[in-house]
Enzyme design. Sequence first.
Site, PDB file in Angstrom:
ATOM      1  N   ASP A  14      -4.909  -3.115  13.579  1.00  0.00           N
ATOM      2  CA  ASP A  14      -3.648  -2.588  13.054  1.00  0.00           C
ATOM      3  C   ASP A  14      -2.682  -2.377  14.210  1.00  0.00           C
ATOM      4  O   ASP A  14      -3.025  -1.714  15.202  1.00  0.00           O
ATOM      5  CB  ASP A  14      -3.880  -1.264  12.322  1.00  0.00           C
ATOM      6  CG  ASP A  14      -4.738  -1.434  11.067  1.00  0.00           C
ATOM      7  OD1 ASP A  14      -4.991  -2.582  10.680  1.00  0.00           O
ATOM      8  OD2 ASP A  14      -5.150  -0.412  10.502  1.00  0.00           O
ATOM      9  N   ASP A 134      -3.130  -0.984  -2.951  1.00  0.00           N
ATOM     10  CA  ASP A 134      -3.421   0.316  -2.341  1.00  0.00           C
ATOM     11  C   ASP A 134      -3.248   1.367  -3.425  1.00  0.00           C
ATOM     12  O   ASP A 134      -2.239   1.377  -4.134  1.00  0.00           O
ATOM     13  CB  ASP A 134      -2.453   0.585  -1.187  1.00  0.00           C
ATOM     14  CG  ASP A 134      -2.446  -0.550  -0.168  1.00  0.00           C
ATOM     15  OD1 ASP A 134      -3.480  -1.220  -0.027  1.00  0.00           O
ATOM     16  OD2 ASP A 134      -1.407  -0.761   0.466  1.00  0.00           O
TER      17      ASP A 134
END
Length: 244
Positions: A14, A134
Site C-alpha cells: 500500500d 469494501d
Amino acid sequence: MSAFPTFEVIPAVDLQDGDVVQLVQGERGTEKTYGDPVEAAERWIDAGAESLHLVDLDGAFEGERKNGDAIDALLETVDVPTQLGGGIRTAADAIELLERGVDRVILGTAAVEDPDIVAEISDEHPDSVVVSLDAKDGEVVVEGWTEGAGISPVEAAERYEELGAAAILFTNVDVEGRLEGVATDPVRELVEATEIPVVASGGVATLEDVRELEAAGAAAVVVGSALYEGNFSLEEAQNAVDGS
C-alpha cells in the site's frame, strides 16, 4: 494474472506519499510506514509471493492516482503478476495501466458510480477487472471508505459478475488493519452468491485467520499488517493452507 487454481496468500504493498504504509480501518493519520515499495516488493517475491496487491492510497482518498512514479518503479522491477487499485476512475485510465504492465485493475468507487465501466474494460481486456467491495456494517462503502453506497456486498457482487468482473476483492472495513482477526460469514455469503473468485482482505492476524478464510471458500487472501509486523512469514502462511 493467476486465476487462483490454489489458495494464494498475496502480500499488500500500500502506497502513500511514495512509501509503503498500513492504515488502521482505512483512516488517514493511523498509518505506520514500512519503507521503500520496491524493496518491500522484492522481499515478498524472494519470500515466494506469486503475485502482489498494490494500492495507491492517496489515489483512493483523492480520486486520482498520486504514486505513479513508485508504481512505475514496481512494474519495472517485479516479475510476478500485479493487481493495482486506488484512484482508477475511468476506463481509459484502467486500460492505460493494463497496457503498461499491470495484470489486473481494482475498481471500487468507479464501479459503484458506473457499473458499466466493468464491462467496458473487460471487453477490451478480458479477465482484467477486480471489483473491490469494501463493507462497513454490511453496506458497501466508497470514496476511501467514507461514504455508504446503499447496496449490500452480495447484491453488488452479483451485478459485477454479470458485467464481466474477473474477481471480487472483499474488504471487511470493520476489522481492517486492527490485527484482531477475520469475519468469515460475509466472505462465505459472497462465495455462495457468485461463481467468480472472492479474494478476502482485512483483519488477518494469525495463521488460523488464513485457514479460516480458505475454509470459507475464498480463492485468496491479501495480507498486509500481519506480514509487515512479523506475526508470521509469507512461507508460513502459504504452508498453513497448502498442508505443508
